[in-house]
Design a protein around this motif. Structure first.
Motif, PDB file in Angstrom:
ATOM      1  N   ASP A   1       0.770  -0.828  -0.217  1.00  0.00           N
ATOM      2  CA  ASP A   1       0.185   0.196   0.526  1.00  0.00           C
ATOM      3  C   ASP A   1       0.586   1.077   0.228  1.00  0.00           C
ATOM      4  O   ASP A   1       0.268   1.991  -0.768  1.00  0.00           O
ATOM      5  N   LEU A   2       1.664   1.146   1.045  1.00  0.00           N
ATOM      6  CA  LEU A   2       2.789   2.331   0.555  1.00  0.00           C
ATOM      7  C   LEU A   2       3.900   2.832  -0.294  1.00  0.00           C
ATOM      8  O   LEU A   2       4.202   3.986  -0.885  1.00  0.00           O
ATOM      9  N   ILE A   3       3.903   1.330  -0.855  1.00  0.00           N
ATOM     10  CA  ILE A   3       5.158   2.072  -2.581  1.00  0.00           C
ATOM     11  C   ILE A   3       4.016   2.117  -3.537  1.00  0.00           C
ATOM     12  O   ILE A   3       2.954   1.226  -4.191  1.00  0.00           O
ATOM     13  N   ASP A   4       4.389   2.982  -4.340  1.00  0.00           N
ATOM     14  CA  ASP A   4       3.677   3.035  -5.388  1.00  0.00           C
ATOM     15  C   ASP A   4       4.379   2.356  -6.749  1.00  0.00           C
ATOM     16  O   ASP A   4       5.223   2.205  -6.764  1.00  0.00           O
ATOM     17  N   GLY A   5       2.845   1.611  -7.366  1.00  0.00           N
ATOM     18  CA  GLY A   5       2.907   0.553  -8.012  1.00  0.00           C
ATOM     19  C   GLY A   5       3.211  -0.772  -8.161  1.00  0.00           C
ATOM     20  O   GLY A   5       3.683  -1.481  -8.721  1.00  0.00           O
ATOM     21  N   ALA A   6       3.511  -0.957  -6.807  1.00  0.00           N
ATOM     22  CA  ALA A   6       3.148  -2.156  -6.488  1.00  0.00           C
ATOM     23  C   ALA A   6       2.324  -3.400  -6.555  1.00  0.00           C
ATOM     24  O   ALA A   6       2.208  -4.277  -4.997  1.00  0.00           O
ATOM     25  N   ASP A   7       1.534  -2.757  -6.905  1.00  0.00           N
ATOM     26  CA  ASP A   7       0.140  -3.968  -6.874  1.00  0.00           C
ATOM     27  C   ASP A   7       0.177  -5.438  -7.222  1.00  0.00           C
ATOM     28  O   ASP A   7       0.593  -6.865  -6.394  1.00  0.00           O
ATOM     29  N   SER A   8       1.535  -5.775  -7.937  1.00  0.00           N
ATOM     30  CA  SER A   8       1.960  -6.966  -8.900  1.00  0.00           C
ATOM     31  C   SER A   8       3.166  -8.176  -7.839  1.00  0.00           C
ATOM     32  O   SER A   8       3.229  -8.745  -8.013  1.00  0.00           O
ATOM     33  N   LEU A   9       3.217  -6.888  -6.856  1.00  0.00           N
ATOM     34  CA  LEU A   9       4.258  -7.459  -5.613  1.00  0.00           C
ATOM     35  C   LEU A   9       3.436  -8.643  -4.855  1.00  0.00           C
ATOM     36  O   LEU A   9       3.510  -9.024  -3.945  1.00  0.00           O
ATOM     37  N   ARG A  10       1.216  -7.905  -4.651  1.00  0.00           N
ATOM     38  CA  ARG A  10       0.835  -8.702  -3.458  1.00  0.00           C
ATOM     39  C   ARG A  10       1.193  -9.575  -3.072  1.00  0.00           C
ATOM     40  O   ARG A  10       0.574 -10.529  -4.692  1.00  0.00           O
ATOM     41  N   TRP A  11       0.613 -10.479  -2.718  1.00  0.00           N
ATOM     42  CA  TRP A  11       1.396 -12.446  -2.224  1.00  0.00           C
ATOM     43  C   TRP A  11       0.180 -12.027  -0.275  1.00  0.00           C
ATOM     44  O   TRP A  11       0.926 -11.190   0.710  1.00  0.00           O
ATOM     45  N   THR A  12      -0.301 -13.244   0.162  1.00  0.00           N
ATOM     46  CA  THR A  12      -0.932 -13.234   0.816  1.00  0.00           C
ATOM     47  C   THR A  12      -0.962 -15.021   1.492  1.00  0.00           C
ATOM     48  O   THR A  12      -1.316 -15.927   1.217  1.00  0.00           O
ATOM     49  N   SER A  13      -0.181 -15.264   2.603  1.00  0.00           N
ATOM     50  CA  SER A  13       0.355 -16.367   2.951  1.00  0.00           C
ATOM     51  C   SER A  13      -1.020 -17.205   3.815  1.00  0.00           C
ATOM     52  O   SER A  13      -1.816 -16.299   4.813  1.00  0.00           O
ATOM     53  N   PRO A  14      -1.932 -18.181   3.223  1.00  0.00           N
ATOM     54  CA  PRO A  14      -2.456 -18.897   4.075  1.00  0.00           C
ATOM     55  C   PRO A  14      -2.495 -18.762   5.205  1.00  0.00           C
ATOM     56  O   PRO A  14      -3.724 -18.760   5.349  1.00  0.00           O
TER      57      PRO A  14
END
Length: 251
Positions: free
Chosen positions: A171-184
């Motif tokens: 959320d803090l970094i511009d253009g970081a949507d492609s870096l999103r990942w969530t641990s189950p």
């Protein structure tokens, strides 16, 4: 040794998680300095137990005060009357709090013309995840490291709070949507590698992310700790975790 839950009973009753985290950071430093880093580099651990600092900014009441030399006159041989300064009433007042979260980290420095910070390993604590302001302070610190070209490894084994710090950092970094990942499982190790991308005369910061899901009851991974653009050493989380458990007699 399989990952244990250090934040809940029965283990937390015997060995507080803060004691274990401090010991684990020490074992990571010992491993890096002893077997993995050349003489050009050195690792150091840092720890800080934060506290919520509160300050009450009180309103000052204006009062009428007489002179310190009341009753003395110039004609009577006394000194001239001096007025005691009475400050005006404070116009704004608030009870405030400052975020001062726990800190458990290992920093790696490169010694070429002075020690330069090149990598940081963050062992997440409960205080990094329990409140919004604490979560923001943590991700801002990590973001500042990355912006300066310092690699970061975030190790999150906290089971008592479910906040996703990686998502907050995106959320803090511009253009970081492609870096999103969530641990189950809500537990993770995330490796951040900042690099420079050059296009002709233009240069921009790029961030590569390698996430690992953690599970209690399973062994921890060995992950890359980036010291430079093309240089990494193994960060042996399982080995150092086992050493920390054994030294504290956690079986």
């Amino acid at each position: 040794m399989p990952l244990r839950d250090h934040f809940r009973p029965p283990l937390s009753n015997d060995t507080p998680w803060s004691v274990f985290h401090g010991n684990w950071a020490t074992k990571i430093v010992d491993r890096l300095n002893g077997d993995r880093l050349s003489a050009k580099y050195k690792a150091q651990s840092g720890r800080h137990f934060g506290a919520q600092i509160e300050a009450d900014v009180a309103t000052l009441e204006r009062t009428e005060r007489g002179s310190l030399f009341a009753g003395l006159s110039e004609s009577g041989g006394g000194v001239a009357t001096a007025e005691v300064f009475s400050p005006p009433a404070t116009t704004l007042s608030a009870t405030v709090g400052f975020t001062d979260p726990d800190l458990f980290e290992v920093k790696v420095y490169r010694g070429a013309g002075g020690w330069e910070l090149v990598a940081a390993i963050e062992l997440v604590s409960e205080a990094n995840k329990d409140r919004e302001e604490s979560r923001r302070a943590f991700v801002v610190k990590c973001g500042n490291y990355l912006q300066k070209g310092i690699s970061v490894v975030v190790v999150d084994t906290v089971t008592t709070y479910s906040a996703d710090l990686h998502d907050k950092l995106c959320d803090l970094i511009d253009g970081a949507d492609s870096l999103r990942w969530t641990s189950p499982t809500g537990l993770s190790v995330v490796v951040y590698r900042p690099t420079r991308v050059t296009d002709g005369t233009n240069s921009a910061l790029a961030i590569e992310v390698t996430p690992y899901q953690l599970n209690t009851g399973f062994e921890l991974p060995t992950v890359p700790l980036w010291l430079g653009r093309d240089l990494a050493v193994p960060l042996e989380l399982e080995f150092t975790y086992t050493q920390a458990c054994r030294s504290l007699r956690i079986v």
